[in-house]
Design an enzyme around this catalytic site. Sequence first.
Site, PDB file in Angstrom:
ATOM      1  N   ASN A 120      28.262  43.773  43.409  1.00 10.26           N
ATOM      2  CA  ASN A 120      27.588  42.479  43.335  1.00 10.26           C
ATOM      3  C   ASN A 120      26.962  42.134  44.682  1.00 10.26           C
ATOM      4  OD1 ASN A 120      27.402  39.436  43.638  1.00 10.26           O
ATOM      5  ND2 ASN A 120      27.971  39.548  41.485  1.00 10.26           N
TER       6      ASN A 120
ATOM      7  N   CYS B 246      32.935  37.635  38.208  1.00 11.43           N
ATOM      8  CA  CYS B 246      32.344  38.376  37.098  1.00 11.43           C
ATOM      9  C   CYS B 246      32.603  37.707  35.758  1.00 11.43           C
ATOM     10  CB  CYS B 246      32.840  39.809  37.067  1.00 11.43           C
ATOM     11  SG  CYS B 246      31.865  40.841  35.963  1.00 11.43           S
ATOM     12  N   LEU B 247      31.572  37.064  35.223  1.00 11.66           N
ATOM     13  CA  LEU B 247      31.669  36.339  33.959  1.00 11.66           C
ATOM     14  C   LEU B 247      32.016  37.274  32.810  1.00 11.66           C
ATOM     15  CD1 LEU B 247      29.542  33.507  32.603  1.00 11.66           C
ATOM     16  CD2 LEU B 247      29.428  35.655  31.352  1.00 11.66           C
ATOM     17  N   VAL B 248      31.285  38.380  32.690  1.00 12.56           N
ATOM     18  CA  VAL B 248      31.471  39.233  31.519  1.00 12.56           C
ATOM     19  C   VAL B 248      32.794  39.989  31.583  1.00 12.56           C
ATOM     20  CG1 VAL B 248      30.274  41.315  32.349  1.00 12.56           C
ATOM     21  CG2 VAL B 248      30.211  40.728  29.907  1.00 12.56           C
TER      22      VAL B 248
ATOM     23  N   CYS C 286      25.078  35.435  34.199  1.00 15.17           N
ATOM     24  CA  CYS C 286      25.654  36.498  35.025  1.00 15.17           C
ATOM     25  C   CYS C 286      25.490  36.101  36.483  1.00 15.17           C
ATOM     26  CB  CYS C 286      24.950  37.820  34.741  1.00 15.17           C
ATOM     27  SG  CYS C 286      25.437  39.168  35.843  1.00 15.17           S
ATOM     28  N   VAL C 287      26.585  36.101  37.243  1.00 14.55           N
ATOM     29  CA  VAL C 287      26.502  35.714  38.658  1.00 14.55           C
ATOM     30  C   VAL C 287      25.674  36.721  39.456  1.00 14.55           C
ATOM     31  CG1 VAL C 287      27.856  35.169  40.730  1.00 14.55           C
ATOM     32  CG2 VAL C 287      28.716  34.544  38.495  1.00 14.55           C
ATOM     33  N   GLN C 288      25.582  37.962  38.982  1.00 12.61           N
ATOM     34  CA  GLN C 288      24.829  38.979  39.708  1.00 12.61           C
ATOM     35  C   GLN C 288      23.321  38.857  39.525  1.00 12.61           C
ATOM     36  OE1 GLN C 288      24.821  40.981  42.052  1.00 12.61           O
ATOM     37  NE2 GLN C 288      24.371  43.125  41.599  1.00 12.61           N
TER      38      GLN C 288
END
Length: 257
Positions: free
Chosen positions: A22, A87-89, A205-207
């Site tokens: 990330n 990490c959301l997912v 998604c944070v990325q």
Amino acid sequence: MPSAKHPAHKNYRVGLIVPSSNTTMETEIPAMLRAREEVLPERFTFHSSRMRMKSVTQEELAAMDRDSDRCALELSDARMDAMGYACLVAIMSMGKGYHRESQRRLHEVTVANGLPAPVITSAGALVEGLQALGAKRVAIIAPYMKPLTRMVIDYIENEGIEVIDSISLEIHDNLAVGARDPKAPAELWKQLNVKGADAIVASACVQMPSLASVPLIEAASGLPVVSSAVCTTYALLKSLGLERRLPNAGALLSGRY
């Protein structure tokens, strides 16, 4: 001596639990809180611990999540005021409602180390942010392969929020996700059906960079717009007991919520 512009203030240590590939969590979240420092007195420092993950697959996400306990332990050694798990997912792939279990477990790691800190997750933060807005129906943009986007939709809908439309960019390489133009969602959202939507998620998604797009989409759509990073920042500020207000990050961080 404190200046008139920057009077005496409190410093907060923010721990970031970050996938190893990330490159966005440590740019967008600090950018928002640095912008907040221009208008409010609190100050922040950022401290990261990383979990191995290169490709966004079910197997790598599960292995990475197991490593989050180590990250929380390491960060607690430096006495964090709050921690955010990026990490959301990874959270959503572990089962519906899993963010509650993750947040509880990681907090308990800090308690056992004698240095307790609240822990929030980007998955829980996205749900909380949408609920704070009163959003019942949303449209989302995600970088994931379609099966993972479906998992995200099911997770959000399990929390009482209907996803009326979505875009899956189908990028499995996490570095490629982080290399995207942060203004790309400002064009992508036009492909969404937002009729009847209460809010738009510019990046689930944070990325996937999207901060620059949030105010642009709000201005064009007339709807509240969030991202995983915006919601994570909101949740971090809430966990610290601070006003959720900062410039150019959309309605959720306007101070009204």
